[in-house]
Design an enzyme around this catalytic site. Structure first.
Site, short mmCIF file in Angstrom:
data_model
loop_
_atom_site.label_atom_id
_atom_site.label_comp_id
_atom_site.label_asym_id
_atom_site.label_seq_id
_atom_site.Cartn_x
_atom_site.Cartn_y
_atom_site.Cartn_z
N ASP A 1 0.90 -1.67 0.09
CA ASP A 1 -0.27 0.24 0.03
C ASP A 1 0.89 1.24 -0.09
O ASP A 1 2.19 1.63 -0.10
CB ASP A 1 -0.88 0.18 0.97
N LYS B 1 -3.86 3.48 -3.71
CA LYS B 1 -3.51 4.36 -4.47
C LYS B 1 -3.51 5.52 -3.77
O LYS B 1 -3.77 5.83 -2.65
CB LYS B 1 -4.69 4.52 -5.52
N MET C 1 -1.40 9.85 12.76
CA MET C 1 -2.70 10.58 12.38
C MET C 1 -2.77 11.33 10.54
O MET C 1 -1.25 11.69 10.42
CB MET C 1 -3.32 11.88 12.67
N1 SAH Z 1 1.85 0.68 10.65
C1 SAH Z 1 2.65 2.11 11.06
C2 SAH Z 1 1.51 2.77 10.82
C3 SAH Z 1 0.45 2.99 10.38
S1 SAH Z 1 -0.70 4.09 10.43
C4 SAH Z 1 3.39 2.30 11.33
O1 SAH Z 1 4.02 1.19 12.35
O2 SAH Z 1 4.67 2.98 10.56
C5 SAH Z 1 0.03 5.69 9.07
C6 SAH Z 1 0.64 6.40 9.92
O3 SAH Z 1 1.60 6.53 10.19
C7 SAH Z 1 0.30 7.91 8.55
O4 SAH Z 1 -1.03 8.50 9.44
C8 SAH Z 1 1.39 9.06 10.10
O5 SAH Z 1 1.09 9.64 11.06
C9 SAH Z 1 2.09 7.15 10.38
N2 SAH Z 1 3.54 6.86 8.95
C10 SAH Z 1 3.76 6.04 8.83
N3 SAH Z 1 4.63 6.39 8.13
C11 SAH Z 1 5.47 7.48 8.39
C12 SAH Z 1 6.88 8.46 8.00
N4 SAH Z 1 7.87 7.56 7.45
N5 SAH Z 1 6.89 9.24 8.97
C13 SAH Z 1 5.85 10.09 9.35
N6 SAH Z 1 4.98 8.89 9.72
C14 SAH Z 1 4.56 7.97 9.18
#
Ligand code: SAH
Length: 470
Positions: A35, A57, A171
Site C-alpha cells: 500500500d 492508490k 494521524m
Molecule cells: N503501521 C504504521 C502506521 C500506519 S498508520 C507504522 O507502524 O508506522 C499511518 C500513519 O503512520 C500516518 O498517518 C503517519 O502518521 C504515520 N507514518 C507512517 N509512516 C510515516 C513516516 N515515514 N513518517 C512519519 N509518519 C509516518
C-alpha cells in the site's frame, strides 16, 4: 497446493530499516500486495519477476476497500501463491494487520507475521528525539488520531494531557492543529515542546520543532507525518543527526549501469542525499576466443566489471581459474582487487598506490613487468593490448529527471548517455571519477565539475559533498 501469506512490516521508508526476514520473504514471493505507505526505495527491492498489486492508490484516488484487500490475499493464497502483504511501519501498529489475518485464519490459510520498525519510534529517532529519557519522562504513548471513514476521532484529551509521558500521534497531517488545541484545552501547558516529523526516515524528511501552542495555530504539513509531544522533543536540538548530514535535502543522480547502482546509491543516501537512479549504460559481456595464456606474464584488470566478465568468460569456455595459474595479476584499485577475490578467489599481485590506469602502467613498468595482457572493455587501454570481455552500451533515459543538484559519473560513457537524454546540462553540477570522464563532461557542456581525488566511490562521494557545500 495452497499458498501462504506473509504479513511484512516494511518499516518507515529508509530501506536500511527493512528486516532481513522481510527482505527474504519479498525475494521468495510470487506476488507482493503493497500500500501507499511503502516507500519507493523498498519497492525497488522486490525482484522484477515478482508480481505487484497496489492496493493503496493515492488518497482521493479510492484505495481498495479493506474487505477487498482481505479477499485478494485469500484468493491469491488459495491459488497456490506465496503472498507477501507489505505494509508501512509495523503491520500490527495501526496497520490493520489483525483485520487482514481474520479471513485467512477462518479459511485455514497458513500465515506468518514479520514485525517492522514502526514510524512511531523511527521518525522521532531520525529527528534526534529519544521517545523516553529518564530525566524527562517515564513512558511513551502511541495514539492514533485516524478515524473510521467519515468519523471524527474520539480522543480523551483530558486523560492524554494528564499522562505525563511522551505522546506520539499517528494521524493525517491535517489533524495536527486540532490535536494540539485539544491537548491545550484539556489543560496541557501551551509551552510543552512538540515536534512534527514529515516523511520520517526518508530523504525528504522534515522536522518542525515548536511549542504546542504554535502547532495549535495551524500550519501546512505533508503526509505521512507524526506529532510528538513532550519535553524530550527539546533534545532534538542537540541530537538531530539526520538534518545535519552533509547531503541532506540534496537530489543527486547516479548514472552507473543498473547492476552497479546499489553501492554508490547507498553511500550517498547515508550522507543524507535523495538519490535518483538513472542507469545510462548497460554492460554486455563478450565471448572472445581465449588467448594462449602461456604467451603472457601478467594480466591487468582495470575494473570490477572486467573481472566479472572474465570470470564468466572462463566459465563459458569450459575452463576455470587454473587457466591463469601461472600468471601474475594486477588490479587498478582496491575494488577491482576485491572483485578478483570474490569472483575467482585469487589475489592481486600488484595494486598501484593511486587507483588509475596511468599509475597501473607506470607501476608495472617500474616492476619490470612485460608481456602484459589487459582484460577489460572493448574500447581497450592506451597502455596494453586488450582481451575484450565486455562492451558498454549507452542507454537513453526517458524518466522525468526534475531538478537535480548534482550528477555522478564513473565513466565517459555514462556522461554521453546522460547528456544525450537530458539536453541542456549547463546548470548542472557533475562529480566525476577520472580525468577522461571529466573531460567528456566538459565537452558535453557541464560548467561545474569536480573530479574525485581517487578512482573510488568513497572519493566520488567526497567530491559530491565538496561540490554541494558551496
Ligand atoms: N503501521 C504504521 C502506521 C500506519 S498508520 C507504522 O507502524 O508506522 C499511518 C500513519 O503512520 C500516518 O498517518 C503517519 O502518521 C504515520 N507514518 C507512517 N509512516 C510515516 C513516516 N515515514 N513518517 C512519519 N509518519 C509516518
Amino acid at each position: 497446493m495452497m499458498g501462504k501469506v506473509t504479513l511484512v512490516g516494511a518499516g518507515p521508508g529508509d530501506p536500511g530499516l527493512l528486516t532481513l526476514r522481510g527482505l527474504e520473504a519479498m525475494r521468495e514471493a510470487d506476488v507482493v500486495v503493497f500500500d501507499r505507505l511503502v516507500s519507493g526505495e523498498i519497492l525497488q527491492l522486490i525482484p522484477n519477476s515478482v508480481r505487484r498489486v497496489n492496493v493503496g492508490k493515492e488518497s482521493g484516488n479510492h484505495p481498495v476497500p479493506q474487505g477487498e484487500i482481505n479477499r485478494i490475499l485469500l484468493d491469491e493464497a488459495l491459488a497456490g501463491n506465496n503472498v507477501v502483504r507489505l505494509k508501512g511501519g509495523d503491520p500490527f501498529l495501526f496497520g490493520r494487520g489483525g483485520e487482514e489475518l481474520e479471513l485467512l485464519a477462518r479459511s485455514g490459510v497458513a500465515f506468518e507475521v514479520v514485525p517492522g520498525i514502526t514510524s512511531a519510534l523511527a521518525a522521532p529517532a531520525y529527528a534526534g528525539i529519544p521517545v523516553t529519557h529518564r530525566d524527562y519522562c517515564n513512558g511513551v504513548h502511541v495514539v492514533t488520531a485516524h478515524a473510521g471513514e467519515g468519523k471524527a476521532p474520539q480522543l480523551d484529551f483530558a486523560t492524554l494531557a494528564r499522562l505525563g509521558g511522551t505522546l506520539v500521534f499517528l494521524m493525517g497531517s491535517t489533524a495536527i492543529a486540532r490535536l494540539a488545541a485539544g491537548l491545550i484545552d484539556a489543560g496541557m501547558s501551551a509551552e510543552t515542546p512538540a515536534a512534527v516529523v514529515e516523511h520520517g526516515t526518508r530523504p525528504n524528511q522534515r522536522k518542525t520543532l515548536a511549542a504546542l501552542s504554535d502547532f495549535a495555530k495551524g500550519g501546512t504539513f505533508e503526509s505521512p507525518a507524526i506529532l510528538v509531544v513532550g519535553a524530550v522533543c527539546e533534545l532534538s536540538r542537540d541530537f538531530d543527526w539526520f538534518s545535519a548530514l552533509p547531503l541532506k535535502g540534496r537530489r543527486v543522480a547516479v548514472t552507473r549501469s543498473a547492476e552497479l547502482l546499489g553501492r554508490l546509491s547507498a553511500m550517498l543516501r547515508r550522507l543524507g542525499a535523495e538519490v535518483v537512479a538513472i542507469p545510462c549504460i548497460e554492460t554486455e559481456y563478450l565471448t572472445p576466443e581465449l588467448p594462449d595464456f602461456a604467451e603472457y606474464e601478467w594480466l591487468a584488470f582495470t575494473s570490477p566489471t572486467g573481472v566479472r566478465a572474465f570470470a564468466k568468460l572462463l566459465e563459458s569456455s569450459g575452463r576455470d581459474v587454473r587457466a591463469i595459474a601461472a600468471l601474475r595479476l594486477a588490479a587498478v584499485g582496491a575494488a577491482t582487487a576485491r572483485e578478483l577475490y570474490d569472483s575467482l578467489r585469487v589475489r592481486a599481485d600488484y595494486v598501484p598506490e593511486r587507483f588509475n590506469s596511468d599509475s597501473l602502467a607506470d607501476g608495472l613498468a617500474a616492476l619490470g613487468a612485460s608481456r602484459i595482457l589487459h582484460v577489460g572493455a572493448e574500447s581497450g587501454s592506451p597502455h596494453f593490448s586488450t582481451l575484450p570481455v565486455y562492451r558498454t552500451i549507452t542507454l537513453s533515459v526517458d524518466a522525468e529527471l526534475g531538478t537535480l543538484d548534482c550528477v555522478c559519473f564513473t565513466g565517459a560513457s555514462t556522461v554521453r548517455g546522460f547528456a544525450d537524454s537530458y539536453g541542456d546540462v549547463t546548470t548542472l553540477r557533475a562529480a566525476c571519477i577520472g580525468a577522461s570522464t571529466a573531460a567528456e563532461a566538459e565537452l558535453r557542456g557541464f560548467r561545474n565539475i569536480a573530479i574525485a581525488a581517487d578512482a573510488t566511490l568513497e572519493s566520488l562521494c567526497d567530491a559530491v559533498t565538496t561540490l554541494l557545500k558551496e
